[in-house]
Structures are given as C-alpha cells and as structure tokens.
Design a protein around this motif. Sequence first.
Motif, short mmCIF file in Angstrom:
data_model
loop_
_atom_site.label_atom_id
_atom_site.label_comp_id
_atom_site.label_asym_id
_atom_site.label_seq_id
_atom_site.Cartn_x
_atom_site.Cartn_y
_atom_site.Cartn_z
N ARG A 102 0.86 -1.19 0.00
CA ARG A 102 0.00 0.00 0.00
C ARG A 102 0.90 1.24 0.00
N TYR A 103 0.64 2.16 -0.89
CA TYR A 103 1.30 3.47 -0.88
C TYR A 103 2.83 3.36 -0.73
N LEU A 104 3.43 2.53 -1.54
CA LEU A 104 4.88 2.39 -1.50
C LEU A 104 5.54 3.69 -1.93
N GLU B 183 11.62 -0.04 -1.97
CA GLU B 183 10.49 -0.61 -1.23
C GLU B 183 9.62 -1.43 -2.17
N ALA B 184 9.43 -0.94 -3.39
CA ALA B 184 8.61 -1.67 -4.35
C ALA B 184 9.20 -3.04 -4.67
N ALA C 142 10.05 -1.51 -10.88
CA ALA C 142 9.93 -0.89 -9.56
C ALA C 142 8.93 0.26 -9.59
N GLU C 143 8.98 1.08 -10.63
CA GLU C 143 8.06 2.21 -10.73
C GLU C 143 6.63 1.73 -10.94
N VAL C 144 6.46 0.67 -11.72
CA VAL C 144 5.12 0.13 -11.93
C VAL C 144 4.51 -0.34 -10.61
N VAL C 145 5.27 -1.11 -9.84
CA VAL C 145 4.74 -1.61 -8.56
C VAL C 145 4.45 -0.45 -7.61
#
Length: 285
Positions: A139-141, A146-147, A225-228
């Motif tokens: 949630r809200y990464l 973190e992703a 990473a950006e997608v997640v």
Amino acid sequence: MKLLRVGTAGSERPALLDAEGTLRDLSGTVTDIDGALLADTAALDRIRAAAESGELPALDAAGLRVGPPVGGIGKVVCIGLNYHDHAAETGAATPAEPVVFFKAADTVVGPDDTVLVPRKSVKTDWEVELAVVIGRTARYLESDEEALAHVAGYAVAHDVSEREFQIERGGTWDKGKNCETFNPLGPWLVTADEVADPQDLSLKLWVNGELKQDGSTSQQIFPVAEVVRYVSQFMTLYPGDVINTGTPAGVAMGQPEPKPYLRAGDVVELEIAGLGRQRQELKGA
C-alpha cells in the motif's frame, strides 16, 4: 528457486525445478504455490532447505501438464503501452503515467494450454510480457527499493488481446482482454533473488516459427519498480497478485496491412531469458 504447479487443471500440485533440471515434488512440504506461501518466509525457507538437502522426491515430467505457477490469484493488473517501440508502432503517444487495466484472474491458464480464439474474432493478437508476482501486501509504497522488496518473483505472461473488441467496440479495453484463456502464465515462478536485474531481460515471441517480437525490458517506459510503486498508490496489492508489465514492438496490430492476426491452428511460442518458455496451439472457442 523455480516454483511451479503441475497436474490437471484445478488439481495442480506444487513442484520445484532444481538446478539440474529435475522436477521435484513439493506436496509433502507445502500445500500450494499461492499468495499465502509467497508471504510466508519460513515456508519458503523450508522449501530451500528441502531442495538443498536432496530430500524432495523426483517427478516424472513426461506427459505431465504444467499449470499456472501461482494458484488463487486475486487480480491481474496490466500495464499498457509500456515499451517505447510498442507505443511508436501503434501510433500512440508515450504515456505520461502508466496505463492501467485489468484482466480477470480466470483468464489465467497454463503456459502450454490451448488458447481459444473468441467467436466472431477478427483481430486476436499476441503480446509477450514480463509478469511480476507480489509477495507482500503493498500500500502506498514510496520508493523503488520498497517496491522491489514486495516482489516475490517473475514469470512469463502472454497477454492475448482481441483488438477489435478492445479498441473498436466502445468503452474500456476490458472486452478485448478478458476472453477465456487470454493469459497463459508460466512455466515457472522464478523467485526475485534469482533475477539480478528485471530491466535486463530479453523477450521473444514466434508465430508458426516466425520471430515476431524480440525486445528487452530495458526498453520499458516505466520500469518494474516504478510500476509496482505506482499501482500501489491506487489499489492494495496482495501476495499472489500478478502485474503484467507490457509488451515490446512486433504485435500484429503494429504491422502493415493485411495484419497477420491469429487464427485457429496457429502456434505461438514465447520466452523470457531465465524465466522459461511457453507454447500454445490456438483453437476456435
């Protein structure tokens, strides 16, 4: 680890492909390869220990169906137009933010299962994609690090699409993305520790033996990473959820007329380096 599920549809059992290429039975160690397992680090450690000890019984792979490598999928989130060359071949502008749509979890089938061309279809298309499987509730990464820490592993996905349904029939893309069998997944879930860089994977797809797509995840507009991270701003991602991260150039829609859309009898093969290979024969629905 290379985790997979084998057996008849709906009755798959968990398995592992070891470093020597031998299929090993995990049913005495865990009940399934699913979100609950992927979120359980102790259970994953038990699998690793059992694999290293050599105690897992071998399975005879001959004639054994390989199913989707993840069971009980909650949702399949998809990213459209996520490769520079694919956006260009379709005449679309480079998106300022990820294009997000969904496939129902019941579109997911095994990597070598039959793909059904929908009734009245005239524009069934192929798309090889890197699938990301979530391992921790997200949630809200806030960061790429973190992703990636929330990713359990990666798999090959085939985002089969019906372009007339998707684009020419009004509304959202969903009608052209959710036909039965439209998301072969697998053969393996390769755990994240075995994928050194998800932005350095080659993707290939052949139709009837002819190479159609030959790309690399390095060409993604929005990296894994950006997608997640991005998707987690709009919905909660749970263990076992799947994200299809887009396709490179070479789809039928991007080719000159007459565009070579898929028909019953065609054979599609696709692979991603280190993640395995799929093969599907197409039949009419």
